[in-house]
Design a protein around this motif. Structure first.
Motif, short mmCIF file in Angstrom:
data_model
loop_
_atom_site.label_atom_id
_atom_site.label_comp_id
_atom_site.label_asym_id
_atom_site.label_seq_id
_atom_site.Cartn_x
_atom_site.Cartn_y
_atom_site.Cartn_z
N MET A 134 3.40 11.68 -5.73
CA MET A 134 1.94 11.64 -5.55
C MET A 134 1.50 10.19 -5.68
SD MET A 134 0.85 14.90 -7.88
CE MET A 134 1.92 16.33 -8.02
N ASP A 135 0.78 9.70 -4.66
CA ASP A 135 0.53 8.26 -4.57
C ASP A 135 -0.51 8.02 -3.49
OD1 ASP A 135 0.88 5.43 -4.48
OD2 ASP A 135 3.05 5.61 -4.71
N ALA A 136 -1.23 6.89 -3.60
CA ALA A 136 -2.05 6.44 -2.46
C ALA A 136 -1.17 5.86 -1.37
CB ALA A 136 -3.05 5.38 -2.93
N HIS A 137 -0.03 5.32 -1.78
CA HIS A 137 0.79 4.50 -0.87
C HIS A 137 2.10 5.18 -0.50
CE1 HIS A 137 -1.66 1.85 -3.52
NE2 HIS A 137 -1.96 1.27 -2.35
N THR A 138 2.54 4.93 0.73
CA THR A 138 3.82 5.47 1.19
C THR A 138 5.00 4.98 0.35
OG1 THR A 138 3.76 3.66 2.78
CG2 THR A 138 3.23 5.86 3.62
N ILE A 215 4.43 10.27 -10.30
CA ILE A 215 2.99 10.16 -10.05
C ILE A 215 2.55 8.71 -10.23
CG2 ILE A 215 0.68 10.89 -10.75
CD1 ILE A 215 1.89 13.43 -11.90
N ASP A 216 2.03 8.14 -9.15
CA ASP A 216 1.38 6.83 -9.22
C ASP A 216 -0.10 7.11 -9.50
OD1 ASP A 216 0.00 4.44 -8.61
OD2 ASP A 216 1.58 3.81 -7.22
N ILE A 217 -0.63 6.52 -10.57
CA ILE A 217 -2.01 6.80 -10.97
C ILE A 217 -2.99 6.47 -9.85
CG2 ILE A 217 -2.54 4.54 -12.02
CD1 ILE A 217 -3.46 7.90 -13.67
N ASP A 218 -2.59 5.60 -8.91
CA ASP A 218 -3.52 5.24 -7.83
C ASP A 218 -3.66 6.33 -6.77
OD1 ASP A 218 -1.49 4.84 -5.86
OD2 ASP A 218 -1.31 2.72 -6.36
N VAL A 219 -2.98 7.46 -6.93
CA VAL A 219 -3.30 8.62 -6.09
C VAL A 219 -4.74 9.06 -6.35
CG1 VAL A 219 -2.52 10.45 -7.70
CG2 VAL A 219 -2.40 10.83 -5.22
#
Ligand SMILES: [Mn+2]
Length: 290
Positions: A134-138, A215-219
């Motif tokens: 889960m992330d904003a970025h690929t 999980i990247d918090i920036d999701v």
């Protein structure tokens, strides 16, 4: 790296003092030396622990209390500043040891590259592994400005190791055209923009599988989590991310490890990002450690 004795310093709330008796191990990976934009996530793990004192021990979502899960807080791995390769090697060896002891690794970042050696270690133990990301970025770049050890590459690395069809990304809203094309050409699943609804569709297909969740918090939308290095507008709410954690908890997948990365306290003036992160960690512990 403290395995054998109770650490009396900054630990996550209600941590168990004994490694051997614990089901899970929380550990920090305070590394931010390959980031492409704003550094500072090396201080994330310590801040998440500090604010965890404000948490309730009971989860009304899961009807479970922290007393019902035994987890040891091993502190932060003492990583060598500026040396990415040696840091990654140390992380892999550390996680090998947690897995050998039969415990659930729950890592706190740090930049997202720290997840790569963790996932590598987990794959050695669980060859049927699938990744939920889960992330904003690929994070699917081969390199960043020629550097393959970059926080924009970990998902590409694990996809190449375990096969792109075993990697599932959610909430993605940022990346190069070539990264999206690479995923499509190689059969890798990417759910753009949303997390919960596509996750509910994917989970039944992963029933019985070993799954690692990164999980990247920036999701989260910057409104919900401003304290991170590479903010990106248009993200999900903290309510949706919590629901995603609970959907995984109630599914038939076998979560074998997890991490939460990229919390950067220096941009987190309200401390809402660290507070949100500590609640996410509580729900991960209560939902996924069984
Ligand atoms: Mn990201």
């Amino acid at each position: 790296m403290r395995f054998d004795e109770a650490y009396s310093g900054n630990v996550f709330i209600k941590s168990h003092p004994n490694f051997e008796e614990s089901q899970a191990v929380i550990y920090g990976m305070p590394m931010d030396w390959t980031v492409s934009y704003r550094p500072g996530s090396r201080f994330g793990p310590a801040r998440i622990r500090e604010v965890s004192i404000g948490l309730e021990e009971y989860s009304p979502y899961l009807d479970r209390e922290l007393d019902e899960v035994k987890y040891f807080d091993a502190g932060d791995i003492p990583l060598p500043f500026g040396n990415a390769q040696r840091s990654l090697d140390m992380i892999e060896q550390f996680v090998d040891r947690i897995l050998e002891a039969g415990k659930f690794p729950l890592g706190l970042g740090g930049e997202h590259l720290v997840s790569w050696p963790v996932m590598k270690a987990v794959y050695k133990k669980y060859p049927d592994l699938a990744i939920i990301h889960m992330d904003a970025h690929t994070d699917l770049r081969e390199h960043y400005e020629g550097e393959p050890l970059s926080h924009s590459t970990p998902i590409r690395k694990i996809a190449e190791l375990i096969g792109p069809k075993n990697v599932y990304s959610f909430g993605i809203r940022s990346g190069m055209k070539e990264e999206f094309e690479w995923a499509k050409e190689n059969g890798m699943y990417i759910a753009k923009f949303d997390v919960l609804e596509p996750l509910k569709e994917v989970l039944p297909t992963l029933a019985g599988r070993s799954v690692y969740v990164t999980i990247d918090i920036d999701v989260l939308d910057p409104a919900h989590a401003p304290g991170t290095g590479t903010v990106d507008a248009g993200g999900i709410t903290s309510k949706e991310l919590l629901a995603a954690i609970h959907a995984i908890a109630r599914s038939d997948v076998r979560v074998v490890g997890a991490d939460l990365v990229e919390v950067a306290p220096v941009y987190d003036h309200s401390e809402q990002t660290a507070n949100t992160a500590s609640k996410l960690v509580r729900e991960m512990l209560l939902g996924w450690v069984k």
